[in-house]
Each structure stands twice: as C-alpha cells, then as structure tokens.
Design an enzyme around this catalytic site. Structure first.
Site, PDB file in Angstrom:
ATOM      1  N   HIS A  37     -39.272   9.865 -69.422  1.00  0.00           N
ATOM      2  CA  HIS A  37     -38.709  11.130 -68.929  1.00  0.00           C
ATOM      3  C   HIS A  37     -37.242  11.257 -69.357  1.00  0.00           C
ATOM      4  CE1 HIS A  37     -41.837  10.439 -65.638  1.00  0.00           C
ATOM      5  NE2 HIS A  37     -42.189  11.609 -66.120  1.00  0.00           N
ATOM      6  N   ASP A 152     -48.741  13.896 -73.267  1.00  0.00           N
ATOM      7  CA  ASP A 152     -49.755  14.791 -72.694  1.00  0.00           C
ATOM      8  C   ASP A 152     -50.074  15.854 -73.746  1.00  0.00           C
ATOM      9  OD1 ASP A 152     -49.912  13.785 -69.799  1.00  0.00           O
ATOM     10  OD2 ASP A 152     -47.767  13.968 -70.149  1.00  0.00           O
TER      11      ASP A 152
HETATM   12  P1  AMP Z   1     -44.984  13.854 -65.666  1.00  0.00           P
HETATM   13  O1  AMP Z   1     -43.927  13.538 -64.675  1.00  0.00           O
HETATM   14  O2  AMP Z   1     -45.946  12.754 -65.895  1.00  0.00           O
HETATM   15  O3  AMP Z   1     -45.629  15.193 -65.407  1.00  0.00           O
HETATM   16  O4  AMP Z   1     -44.234  14.005 -67.067  1.00  0.00           O
HETATM   17  C1  AMP Z   1     -43.176  14.919 -67.238  1.00  0.00           C
HETATM   18  C2  AMP Z   1     -42.929  15.095 -68.720  1.00  0.00           C
HETATM   19  O5  AMP Z   1     -42.571  13.840 -69.286  1.00  0.00           O
HETATM   20  C3  AMP Z   1     -44.184  15.584 -69.464  1.00  0.00           C
HETATM   21  O6  AMP Z   1     -43.812  16.544 -70.430  1.00  0.00           O
HETATM   22  C4  AMP Z   1     -44.693  14.315 -70.094  1.00  0.00           C
HETATM   23  O7  AMP Z   1     -45.458  14.536 -71.263  1.00  0.00           O
HETATM   24  C5  AMP Z   1     -43.408  13.583 -70.404  1.00  0.00           C
HETATM   25  N1  AMP Z   1     -43.647  12.157 -70.545  1.00  0.00           N
HETATM   26  C6  AMP Z   1     -44.376  11.364 -69.717  1.00  0.00           C
HETATM   27  N2  AMP Z   1     -44.423  10.113 -70.191  1.00  0.00           N
HETATM   28  C7  AMP Z   1     -43.708  10.099 -71.334  1.00  0.00           C
HETATM   29  C8  AMP Z   1     -43.393   9.091 -72.297  1.00  0.00           C
HETATM   30  N3  AMP Z   1     -43.834   7.851 -72.181  1.00  0.00           N
HETATM   31  N4  AMP Z   1     -42.633   9.444 -73.372  1.00  0.00           N
HETATM   32  C9  AMP Z   1     -42.175  10.712 -73.507  1.00  0.00           C
HETATM   33  N5  AMP Z   1     -42.450  11.706 -72.637  1.00  0.00           N
HETATM   34  C10 AMP Z   1     -43.209  11.412 -71.568  1.00  0.00           C
END
Ligand code: AMP
Length: 281
Positions: A37, A152
């Site tokens: 993130h 994602d």
């Molecule tokens: P989430 O909190 O899981 O909904 O993720 C928030 C954002 O962070 C989304 O756009 C995810 O695709 C991105 N994200 C989650 N994990 C990663 C990662 N390992 N590397 C880069 N971006 C990520």
C-alpha cells in the site's frame, strides 16, 4: 497528516486545494496496511501535490460475511505507516458515512463478462460492491489520479470500466505488485498466515514464474494443469488458475503466440484466500 472521518469536512478541504491549483492523487484501501500500500502512496507522492488515502472495510464487497468479520483492523499501526509514507490526508469513514439512505447512486453496475469469470465467478456480488464504494469515494475525494495495484488485476479492469462508463474525470494509474523476498505478494490477508504457511505460500510466485518462463504457442492446458497440481501438492486448495487474454480476461486454451496473456490464480491456504497474477509476455 490530517484525518477526516466525515465527508462534509473533507469536501471543502479538497475544493480549496483544487482552487489553489493543486493536484490530488487518491489511494483507496481497506486498511491493515503493508509496504505494498505504501508503495502506491510513494508513487502518487512523486507525481501529485497531495496524496489522499482512505481506509474503509467495505461490507458491500464481501460475499462471505465470515471473511468480513475476520478482516484485520489495525488502524493505529496503519496511521504510523501512512505517516512514514508521507500521505497528506487519511479519510476514515464509518459505513453510514459512505452508504447513506436516499442517495441516488446506481442500483447495480453493468460489468458484463468481467463479472462472470475468476473473482467475479467465485465471489458473486464482489465487484458490484467494489463499484459501489469506488464510485462514491471518487465523488467525495474528486482526485485527479486514482492509484490501484495490479495485484487485484480484475479489479483494475472493473474500475477502468466504471470510470469510462460514468465519464469520471480521473486518471487511473496501475502500480506493480510489491512482493516479499520469497516472491509472496504482500497482502493484508498474509497477516493471518502462520510463519510456515507464509513459506508454503511462496509456491504461488514460483508457479507464476514457471508458467511465464515456459509458455509457448499452442495448447495451454498442460501448463495450467501443472500449476493446479503443484498448488495441491504444496498444500494449497486452488479455486482457479487461468491463463487469459490480458486485455479482456477471456480464457485462452490455444495461444497463437501474439495475444498478451495474464495468468491469474486464487487458492486457499488453510482458511486464508490468496490471489495473485502475472502478465506473461
Ligand atoms: P486493499 O486494502 O487490499 O483493498 O488494497 C488497496 C490497494 O492496494 C489496491 O489497489 C490493491 O491492489 C493495492 N495493493 C494490495 N497489495 C498490494 C501489493 N502487494 N503491491 C502493490 N499494491 C497492492
């Protein structure tokens, strides 16, 4: 870093920045933040004046209520990480702040084929929930740029469609997946893995890399089967492993050697559902 819990406080702040000619980037999250993130926040900070992050565990996108209940909440630690990443503002709304009665939002979103495959198939209603929250958040934050992670992959395509269909004036920027040194994609769900399961989960990256190295024109059935069996042999329960056209997610069984491909997979390790993907060519 400012923290707003109410959109009535956030909106005038954003409006005055825009009036002053500042550019705003937005990174929506569900919290339980990790360096993946923060990498989005850092990229956003390099290109835009102001970085807004939101933490909102969106009930509408959990098809399994038990999964929603188990979603890790680590707000204090999240705030520390956001300070380290130098975010300018955190939007931290309650559910009632996002889903207000008597508002005229679409009942549902027309996502077509995208909603019928992979995550769409295995998590019915998930992408409707994603669209509901992203549409509302974009209207509140009014960013110039929206940063999403390619981790994602299908979600990125769904949000791109939302932006196009509703003519939302925002630039969508897709960031690469940040991984542990083992190759395991960083994820909030990894917090629920034991140390030994984290080691096991690295097989996902191993499989994706193997497929990328060995992909060849012709039938892809055998290589998909290899991935499926390797997941099982490593103690994971695969939900799907698919090689698809990277531009529309149509599954490809016979590759002509020219289409751009992405391999996507979802698998359970004990109770934890992990997803990952890799563009292959
Ligand atoms: P989430 O909190 O899981 O909904 O993720 C928030 C954002 O962070 C989304 O756009 C995810 O695709 C991105 N994200 C989650 N994990 C990663 C990662 N390992 N590397 C880069 N971006 C990520």
């Amino acid at each position: 870093m400012l923290i707003f819990k109410q959109k009535q406080n956030l909106k005038p702040w954003v409006e005055s920045l825009i009036k002053d000619g500042k550019t705003i980037a937005f990174v929506p999250t569900m919290g339980a933040l990790h360096d993946g993130h923060i990498s989005l926040i850092e990229q956003a900070r390099n290109c835009y004046d102001i970085v807004v992050c939101s933490i909102f565990v969106n009930p509408a996108q959990f098809n399994d209520p038990a999964d929603f209940e188990k979603y890790p909440i680590t707000t204090e630690q999240d705030i520390r990480l956001l300070l380290k990443g130098k975010a300018d503002l955190l939007f931290l709304p309650q559910v009632s702040e996002i889903y207000m009665p008597h508002e005229t939002w679409p009942e549902s979103y027309e996502l077509g084929f995208l909603e019928t495959v992979l995550e769409g198939f295995y998590r019915p209603g998930h992408f409707q929930g994603v669209c509901k929250v992203v549409h509302r958040l974009l209207e509140i934050v009014k960013p110039h740029a929206l940063y999403l992670g390619k981790k994602d992959y299908q979600q990125c395509m769904v949000v791109a469609k939302l932006i196009t269909d509703f003519h939302v004036p925002v630039q969508l920027i897709l960031a690469d997946t940040l991984r542990e040194s083992s190759g395991l994609a960083m994820s909030s769900r990894n917090k629920r893995l034991s140390e030994s399961d984290r080691v096991k989960a690295a097989v996902i990256y191993e499989i994706l890399t193997y497929i990328r190295m060995h992909i060849a024109p012709g039938s892809l059935r055998q290589i998909k089967q290899y991935g499926f069996e390797k997941l099982i042999a490593s103690g994971l329960k695969p939900e799907y492993i698919e090689i698809s056209d990277a531009t529309n997610l149509k599954p490809i069984d016979i590759w002509d050697g020219t289409q751009q491909l992405v391999c996507l997979l979802a698998a359970y390790l004990n109770e934890v559902r992990l997803i990952d993907n890799m563009v292959l060519n």
